[in-house]
Write an enzyme that holds these catalytic residues in place. Structure first.
Site, PDB file in Angstrom:
ATOM      1  N   LYS A   7       0.832  -1.202   0.000  1.00 26.58           N
ATOM      2  CA  LYS A   7       0.000   0.000   0.000  1.00 26.58           C
ATOM      3  C   LYS A   7       0.872   1.259   0.000  1.00 26.58           C
ATOM      4  CE  LYS A   7      -3.861  -0.264   2.278  1.00 26.58           C
ATOM      5  NZ  LYS A   7      -4.680  -0.527   3.471  1.00 26.58           N
TER       6      LYS A   7
ATOM      7  N   ARG B  87      -3.168   3.151   8.561  1.00 29.97           N
ATOM      8  CA  ARG B  87      -3.484   1.867   7.922  1.00 29.97           C
ATOM      9  C   ARG B  87      -2.250   0.987   7.849  1.00 29.97           C
ATOM     10  NH1 ARG B  87      -7.058   3.060   2.621  1.00 29.97           N
ATOM     11  NH2 ARG B  87      -5.487   4.624   2.122  1.00 29.97           N
TER      12      ARG B  87
ATOM     13  N   GLY C 226      -7.988  -9.552   6.571  1.00 24.76           N
ATOM     14  CA  GLY C 226      -8.300 -10.225   7.832  1.00 24.76           C
ATOM     15  C   GLY C 226      -7.341  -9.807   8.919  1.00 24.76           C
TER      16      GLY C 226
ATOM     17  N   MET D 250      -5.523  -6.685  11.053  1.00 22.20           N
ATOM     18  CA  MET D 250      -5.859  -5.322  11.468  1.00 22.20           C
ATOM     19  C   MET D 250      -5.628  -4.372  10.308  1.00 22.20           C
ATOM     20  SD  MET D 250      -3.745  -2.490  12.887  1.00 22.20           S
ATOM     21  CE  MET D 250      -4.643  -0.981  13.017  1.00 22.20           C
TER      22      MET D 250
ATOM     23  N   ARG E  69      -3.513  -0.832  -6.779  1.00 24.46           N
ATOM     24  CA  ARG E  69      -2.712  -2.071  -6.802  1.00 24.46           C
ATOM     25  C   ARG E  69      -3.130  -2.879  -8.018  1.00 24.46           C
ATOM     26  NH1 ARG E  69      -5.647  -4.885  -1.549  1.00 24.46           N
ATOM     27  NH2 ARG E  69      -7.736  -4.788  -2.391  1.00 24.46           N
TER      28      ARG E  69
ATOM     29  N   HIS F 128      -6.493 -43.575  -9.638  1.00 21.40           N
ATOM     30  CA  HIS F 128      -6.914 -44.038 -10.959  1.00 21.40           C
ATOM     31  C   HIS F 128      -8.028 -43.157 -11.511  1.00 21.40           C
ATOM     32  CE1 HIS F 128      -9.435 -46.573 -13.642  1.00 21.40           C
ATOM     33  NE2 HIS F 128      -8.253 -46.923 -14.120  1.00 21.40           N
TER      34      HIS F 128
ATOM     35  N   ARG G  31      -0.963 -45.432 -23.475  1.00 23.56           N
ATOM     36  CA  ARG G  31      -1.029 -46.639 -22.641  1.00 23.56           C
ATOM     37  C   ARG G  31      -1.836 -47.682 -23.381  1.00 23.56           C
ATOM     38  NH1 ARG G  31      -1.709 -42.446 -18.156  1.00 23.56           N
ATOM     39  NH2 ARG G  31      -3.284 -41.821 -19.651  1.00 23.56           N
TER      40      ARG G  31
ATOM     41  N   ARG H  24       3.610 -47.179 -25.146  1.00 26.01           N
ATOM     42  CA  ARG H  24       4.230 -47.963 -24.074  1.00 26.01           C
ATOM     43  C   ARG H  24       3.681 -49.380 -24.109  1.00 26.01           C
ATOM     44  NH1 ARG H  24       2.987 -46.233 -17.983  1.00 26.01           N
ATOM     45  NH2 ARG H  24       0.989 -47.166 -18.497  1.00 26.01           N
TER      46      ARG H  24
ATOM     47  N   GLU I 160      11.723 -44.782 -14.497  1.00 31.13           N
ATOM     48  CA  GLU I 160      10.707 -44.631 -13.450  1.00 31.13           C
ATOM     49  C   GLU I 160      11.053 -45.374 -12.173  1.00 31.13           C
ATOM     50  OE1 GLU I 160       6.888 -46.025 -14.904  1.00 31.13           O
ATOM     51  OE2 GLU I 160       7.817 -47.534 -16.184  1.00 31.13           O
TER      52      GLU I 160
ATOM     53  N   SER J 177      11.850 -41.419 -21.255  1.00 33.67           N
ATOM     54  CA  SER J 177      10.682 -40.683 -20.787  1.00 33.67           C
ATOM     55  C   SER J 177      10.593 -40.885 -19.282  1.00 33.67           C
ATOM     56  CB  SER J 177       9.421 -41.193 -21.479  1.00 33.67           C
ATOM     57  OG  SER J 177       8.298 -40.497 -20.985  1.00 33.67           O
TER      58      SER J 177
ATOM     59  N   GLY K  32       8.973 -41.284 -16.052  1.00 29.20           N
ATOM     60  CA  GLY K  32       7.666 -41.585 -15.477  1.00 29.20           C
ATOM     61  C   GLY K  32       7.674 -41.115 -14.039  1.00 29.20           C
ATOM     62  N   THR K  33       7.373 -39.837 -13.858  1.00 29.63           N
ATOM     63  CA  THR K  33       7.602 -39.230 -12.543  1.00 29.63           C
ATOM     64  C   THR K  33       6.591 -39.677 -11.491  1.00 29.63           C
ATOM     65  OG1 THR K  33       6.482 -37.271 -13.382  1.00 29.63           O
ATOM     66  CG2 THR K  33       8.889 -37.234 -13.331  1.00 29.63           C
ATOM     67  N   ASN K  34       5.460 -40.250 -11.913  1.00 28.66           N
ATOM     68  CA  ASN K  34       4.554 -40.800 -10.889  1.00 28.66           C
ATOM     69  C   ASN K  34       5.265 -41.923 -10.146  1.00 28.66           C
ATOM     70  OD1 ASN K  34       2.688 -39.138 -12.028  1.00 28.66           O
ATOM     71  ND2 ASN K  34       1.415 -40.743 -12.890  1.00 28.66           N
ATOM     72  N   ASP K  35       5.719 -42.906 -10.903  1.00 29.96           N
ATOM     73  CA  ASP K  35       6.357 -44.054 -10.264  1.00 29.96           C
ATOM     74  C   ASP K  35       7.725 -43.678  -9.692  1.00 29.96           C
ATOM     75  OD1 ASP K  35       4.171 -45.451 -10.880  1.00 29.96           O
ATOM     76  OD2 ASP K  35       5.123 -46.931 -12.174  1.00 29.96           O
TER      77      ASP K  35
ATOM     78  N   CYS L 290       6.477 -37.899 -18.767  1.00 28.48           N
ATOM     79  CA  CYS L 290       5.092 -38.261 -19.071  1.00 28.48           C
ATOM     80  C   CYS L 290       4.299 -38.570 -17.824  1.00 28.48           C
ATOM     81  CB  CYS L 290       5.041 -39.421 -20.064  1.00 28.48           C
ATOM     82  SG  CYS L 290       5.652 -40.970 -19.388  1.00 28.48           S
TER      83      CYS L 290
ATOM     84  N   TYR M 207      10.867 -32.545 -24.092  1.00 30.32           N
ATOM     85  CA  TYR M 207       9.416 -32.339 -24.155  1.00 30.32           C
ATOM     86  C   TYR M 207       8.776 -32.699 -22.819  1.00 30.32           C
ATOM     87  CZ  TYR M 207       8.901 -37.428 -24.677  1.00 30.32           C
ATOM     88  OH  TYR M 207       8.940 -38.769 -24.464  1.00 30.32           O
TER      89      TYR M 207
END
Lengths: 869, 869
Positions: free
Chosen positions: B22, B91, B100, B102, B334, B452, B558, B614, B736, B755, B757-760, B822, B842
């Site tokens: 401010k 202020r 929220g 003062m 702002r 899933h 898949r 795959r 992976e 590639s 496989g960042t989940n696994d 992926c 990619y």
């Protein structure tokens, strides 16, 4: 011109690559002045050249002929000569012994002309006829590929006429038989049996070369991990005959007893026989001691040579010899295979005799061989007559006999009454623990070498056969079915965890007696060892056993096994079901008393040694019942609605418990659990210290991923230590997920030590659940995709790389940081060797593996010393 | 002496750290010549000094007094003066907006003396009395901590007499009320209301400093990840009054429409009111457009200033203003918050207007904000009246309405009849796939953002609310219970996957209309982007959608989803149950025909773009039924004994399926599966190529641990390509599991691309099962042990380190090697930023995330460009 042929006197023991094991041995014996029949070796390079081009390499044959000429000069006989014929043996000999490969053609050089010469020379027409029969048969089978039974059936038929032995056949009969054999060859191989000795020799050499790529040899090498590129050498040697009458003989002997290690010649021999007769087992050979009475001079000469060879090779020798009309010839010598007990005794004796130094003695004993010395075995006589019910994995060594029980409660009850029992389960879970404690041995239908049953049994030193896939446990019928048999509960079975065999009935077992030599060897080993050896022990009893075996502390004390004992499990379950921290604290208070007593007892057992205690690790659902009947009963005990308990159990159910709500995650979500455990540790430690015990607690936080997790748990532990007024402890962490290894530098900012939990680190680094690995790991090993089961021998390239990274980053942040390993690999010699190279401070293994680990660690240190030279 | 006080004309927009948002805005407006009431800002450093010592730092008060003197000079009024009193507003203003906390004390400086002066000065006694009432109330509440309702209840009681509004109260009544307020203060805070204006100011400043460490502020910062060490600034400013009669007003306005982005002033105002009245909502404000008619000069001046500020800040402004007796004052400016649609339009318009360049426009739009543009939303009017049944995780964005169905078969059947359905399940499994295809949306009781249901729904662009834990699905009763309600199958519900809300009943939804500006922005983004964006698509329909969204290929196709369609699953099950390779081949032959057609359709949809396929990945038990009834039925279909099928299912059961018999392990044990798939790929590719389609297949082997695994599978694939006479494809692997990342150098000797496989990889690197993470990950984030859910935003320190290692080792072995990602992270902006930095080629994400990924990738490239400067 490449040198493809080495006369025996041109080679020596160091030339195994080129001359094969047998050729190098013959050369070395020749150099040592032993009476070796003259001969030469065709190199493995010649074999490889043949394999590459399908033809003998240029110059080889000329060199062979020169070699034959040399034998002729030395023996005074001529190859193919009708008056004084030289006969040759042609034997394969690779770098590593390969039984089952093509082996030997004897008496090569015989034809109608030389046969007459041999008869005249030996004055024994029958002998000559038999030699020709043998040669025809072997050449037909080995060089020409005629199935052996085509010859044997004819020989057997002849012997059947009058129920005779080989030696009863007359010269005429043998000549007729040889003619028949040549007919068989003509029919089968469509060629005339060659009479030209040089053609015989050339074909025999080619046959040996070809056998290298034969199916049996290839299979054998795959099975034994021997490289296909080594090739085999061929040994061509003047024949000597052990079957030239009562002053001739043939035999095999060890320079010491290969079963016990006793420093005394040991072997057997046959009078008037060729080597193959000893192997064939038609006549029963006599113990070598008899030779001393029968041919004292020969025996004395042999004993002297054996002693000389042993000193020369500095190890127990396994020798073949032949006596031809009173004259001794040495045909082979090699380092003899031996039992674990013999290995220890021979090594210690040789060192005491000054033949080898102590470091060499320590290196001579295969660490795994020690294992048999510390466990009971099945009485060998009983074993020979027993019926093998089935086989599984040799999951924990030793043998035991007892009555079949199918559930842990009955096991406990019967054992309390003094009945020896064998617990038979489809698989075991932590709730079976008390049954395993009660049983003599454990047998499971499912699970691998690192399944729950296997790990716990090894920890207790109890025999276990795991993953006996043919077994179907039928709890309702109260029996287990296996290969058509139905074995009811209460029936006796005997389990051999060293071999993986399961026998029907009660069988006597022999108690282990490692003897004083083991103690000596271990003392020597400890002098070279550079890492400490600790043990994984959860009870005072285990701790005491391990200490007797030389453990230098506890590397892993799992607190959860204590949770199952007696009525404690009720309090644990009350804690899990509680909705609030207060409810959990109330239940935990009941467990705390037990834990304090347990820890105190362990500290006492380990007076003066470090004790690493891991906080609660397994997922909570492992402590809850899963059969609805038990759930209802538990709900009643706890005074909660069954529906609520079911919901809690359902809520804790996990898709992948290995990667779930466990390890320090429990202590973070329920800090009161860690508090209780830390309080119990420090109260127990204070108590013991007051009693004059030297207490060295190390608190270890499991499954840490981030420094922050460790920081929170360490804060709780430090708070409890301060509250108990206890000082002189350390806090560390397991490194058992890859992320922890990668951020080890940051974790080392908080942790005072690392312990690599290589079981879980292997599971996570490779993405392989050890409980489910049986679907593909055996096939992977068979197909050579993996060299070893990574749960038995550490995967150095992958998991080991994570360890190297963690060691480097951890020590960069905290120089000299203490680091150890407490997975199953801590008892595996190859893995220990890696740990030493990686610079770990200690390895920790199950109590009964401690001697193995001590020896393996010493050997690794000696190897490192040699590398550094 | 530290400078703690900055006059507005001394600061500028760059000083947010020191002056707060401010204060920096007021300073910048002052510099820009806007009509800002004079004032000064006390720095955040002063606040931090106060927090550290509990006292105002030395020199601060003197500087404040100098600042007040400056305001006096500029306004010609005197603070505390009875004739021409200066009133101040005080202020708070931190670096980041913290609603929220003062906030404001207005009219500071009033006491009985100055009150009279104010009345005389303004000629409005009632106004002055009201100002004193307001000041007393605010000061009491904010500075002295008296609960606000103690004042409000008295005000409300007064208004209730005659049912009046604030403005109806007389000066006398207001004076009486103020007296009562001072009594409340005396009673509650036990002090006399301070009359000294300097004491008032000092207390107000200290109150603002203290509010920084108040509970609400601390909680807010924790929630919004704002550092506790920033401190707040305090702005002290001359009061101006919007409540001095009909020519006075107060309002808030945006320089453009924050909902649509339309380039037109947008806001609202109240005549004769103070700012707090607009917020309080007692009177309904009027649209800003009316001001043009009512006060044309003021409006024109404001429009000019708004335009000037927008150009100055180069972004849409959110402003507060006051008109005092026809004179305009700017109180705040702002950068304005906006919807996704507005963000796009404002950015594109500003660039087209030449205010910003295209790179800046691309950086202005939060990638995640794009998501709302591509999905239907619930009609806002209907939403306001609706009953929220429950909430779950916003697993896949968009809204849908339909009838509840509890099983996939019914879903398919009803959808075929044209009925819109919502599939409600405890959790979904691959066998529910056809039901998910048929449904408008999916609602599950269990599972996280990467369950899933969530992954599949996102892939299809269907709304999904996952893990709505209050739901209990009761299949037998044909309903689901939730928070006391019972919703039967067939009842209408509405699901909002963007917010995670579930509503009872049928609610209208609005169709998405991204509009042309998005296309423009995406084109600009693509010009900066340095990595390709591909999609994860398993069907031709998904592929087509993704291509429309700008996907540059398929990064993950898949093959297993195809296995569930129609009757194919029967053949798949026949294959699994078969005992021999021949039996499996027989069943696979049936599947091959379908797969070939599927692949051909996908190749056509992706004409000219690469398609990464795959090979089979999930564990086989996912394809088998688990309810015994279904097992019996399947046994009949397949013509095998139920007992045998049960045994097969039992045999495939796994303790940790995530780490089990899946990925390339399947193809190694059952090479005929890989053969079938490779054949289908190359036959389809040949077929398409014959039709002139530009086919670029990339075959990807999953879950590789060792180079040898890949070698074996690649051999099979190459063999099939050769058999089909197909050239111009590549073979790569998923990285992976951590081991694969570590031995990436060796794997790159065989793989032509990686590639990630960042989940696994996340599951294995951290040892966390994403299906079970709900037990502790939410608590970890709340406790700040983790910054983010590692399954949503890539763990750069751990998992990212493995990626860096693999990139480095892989490219060392194969320079310039193509590498992509992926996993689910491929659609997450922060993760994409990491991928760009890590040098990946990619990213691949679900079709509906493609625009998000394109934008995020462009922003990452621009950031990299700035870093490199």
């Amino acid at each position: 011109m490449t040198k493809y042929v080495y006369l025996f006197r041109e080679g020596d023991a160091s030339m195994r690559d080129l001359l094969g094991g047998k050729g190098a041995g013959l050369a070395e014996m020749t150099r040592a002045g032993a009476p070796v029949p003259p001969g030469f070796t065709i190199t493995t390079e010649a074999c490889n050249a043949y394999s590459a081009n399908g033809a003998l390499p240029a110059g080889l044959w000329e060199q062979v002929l020169e070699g034959v000429a040399d034998i002729e000069r030395q023996t005074g006989r001529r190859f193919g000569d009708s008056s004084e014929p030289l006969l040759l043996s042609v034997r394969s000999g690779a770098k590593f012994s390969m039984p089952g490969m093509m082996d030997t053609v004897l008496n090569l050089g015989l034809n109608p002309g030389t046969l007459a010469g041999l008869a005249a020379l030996t004055g024994d027409e029958r002998f000559a006829a038999d030699a020709y029969r043998r040669f025809t048969q072997l050449y037909g089978k080995i060089v020409l590929g005629v199935p052996g039974e085509r010859f044997e059936s004819r020989l057997d038929a002849l012997k059947a006429r009058g129920n005779r032995q080989d030696t009863d056949l007359s010269a005429d009969e043998l000549r007729t038989l040889t003619g028949e054999f040549q007919g068989v060859i003509r029919e089968h191989a469509a060629i005339e049996f060659p009479e030209d000795p040089h053609e015989q020799l050339r074909n025999a050499v080619i046959a040996v070369f070809r056998s290298w790529n034969g199916r049996r040899a290839v299979d054998y090498r795959r099975l034994n991990k021997i490289s296909d590129t080594l090739g085999t050498a061929v040994n061509v040697q003047a024949m000597v005959f052990g079957n030239l009458g009562p002053t001739s003989a043939t035999g095999v002997a060890f320079s010491r007893n290969p079963a016990t290690g006793e420093a005394k010649l040991y072997g057997e021999y046959l009078i008037n026989a060729q080597g193959e007769d000893v192997v064939a087992g038609v006549r029963t050979p006599r113990p070598l001691a008899d030779l001393q009475a029968e041919m004292p001079d020969v025996y004395a000469q042999f004993a002297a040579i054996a002693n000389q060879l042993e000193r020369h090779y500095t190890d127990m020798q396994d020798m073949e010899f032949t006596v031809e009309r009173g004259r001794l010839y040495m045909l082979q010598t090699r380092t003899g295979k031996r039992t674990g007990a013999a290995a220890v005794k021979v090594a210690v004796d040789l060192a005491n005799e000054g033949v080898i130094d102590r470091a060499t003695a320590v290196q001579r004993v295969e660490p795994a061989a020690l294992d048999q010395l510390f466990h009971p075995a099945i009485d060998p006589v009983a074993r020979a007559q027993a019926h093998v019910l089935t086989r599984g994995l040799p999951a924990s060594p030793g043998a035991a006999t007892g009555q079949v029980v199918l559930d842990p409660d009955t096991a406990e009850q019967m054992a309390r009454g003094g009945t020896p029992v064998i617990l038979v389960r489809t698989e075991t879970a932590p709730e079976d623990f008390h049954g395993m404690v009660a049983a003599q041995a454990v047998l499971t239908a499912r699970g691998g070498m690192t399944s729950h049953a296997a790990v716990v049994a090894r920890g207790m030193g109890k025999p276990c056969v795991a993953g006996a896939g043919d077994i179907r446990v039928d709890l309702e019928a109260g029996l287990f079915a296996v290969n058509g048999s139905r074995i009811p509960a209460g029936a006796f079975i005997t389990v051999d965890g060293t071999t993986g065999e399961v026998f029907e009935g009660h069988m006597p077992t022999t108690e282990p007696d490692p003897g004083p030599d083991v103690t000596t060897l271990m003392e020597w080993a400890d002098a070279y060892r550079t890492v400490n050896v600790r043990t994984n022990a959860d009870t005072p009893a285990d701790a005491a056993v391990a200490r007797r075996f030389g453990a230098e502390g506890i590397g892993l004390c799992r607190t959860e096994h204590m949770f199952f004992e007696g009525t404690r499990i009720d309090a644990v379950r009350e804690m899990i079901v509680a909705d609030t921290p207060e409810g959990r604290r109330h239940a935990l208070a009941k467990i705390e008393e037990y834990q304090t007593a347990d820890f105190a007892a362990i500290f006492r057992a380990m007076d003066g040694l470090p004790v690493t205690i891991r906080t609660l690790d397994p997922p909570l659902h492992e402590f809850l019942p899963h059969v609805d009947e038990e759930v209802v009963a538990l709900a009643e005990t706890l005074g909660v609605p069954a529906e609520k308990l079911r919901a809690r159990i359902e809520g804790l159910r996990e898709a992948n418990p290995m990667l779930g709500f466990r390890g320090c995650r429990l202590g973070i979500i329920f800090p009161e659990i860690t508090e209780m455990q830390a309080r119990a540790i420090f109260n127990a430690a204070s108590l013991c210290r007051r009693d004059g015990i030297d207490v060295r607690p190390e608190i270890m936080i499991p499954l840490v991923n981030t420094p922050e997790e460790l920081r929170r748990q360490a804060d709780i532990v430090r708070g409890c230590a301060a509250a108990a007024g206890f000082e002189g402890y350390s806090i560390g962490t397991m490194i058992e997920v890859p992320r922890a290894a990668l951020v080890a530098g940051k974790i080392a900012g908080i942790a005072e030590f690392f312990s690599f939990g290589t079981n879980d680190l292997t599971q996570t680094a490779m993405g392989i659940s050890r409980d489910d690995a049986a679907h593909f790991i055996p096939a992977y090993i068979e197909q050579k995709i993996l060299a070893d089961d990574p749960f038995q021998t550490l995967d150095q390239e992958g998991v080991g790389e994570l360890i190297r990274i963690a060691v480097e980053r951890g020590r960069a942040a905290r120089p000299g940081m203490k680091m150890g390993i407490c997975g199953e690999h801590g008892g595996d010699p190859a893995s220990i060797e890696f740990c030493v190279r990686a610079g770990l401070s200690y390895v920790s293994c199950s109590p009964y593996r401690v001697p193995v680990a001590r020896l393996a660690a010493a050997q690794a240190a000696l190897e490192a010393r040699e590398r550094d030279r």
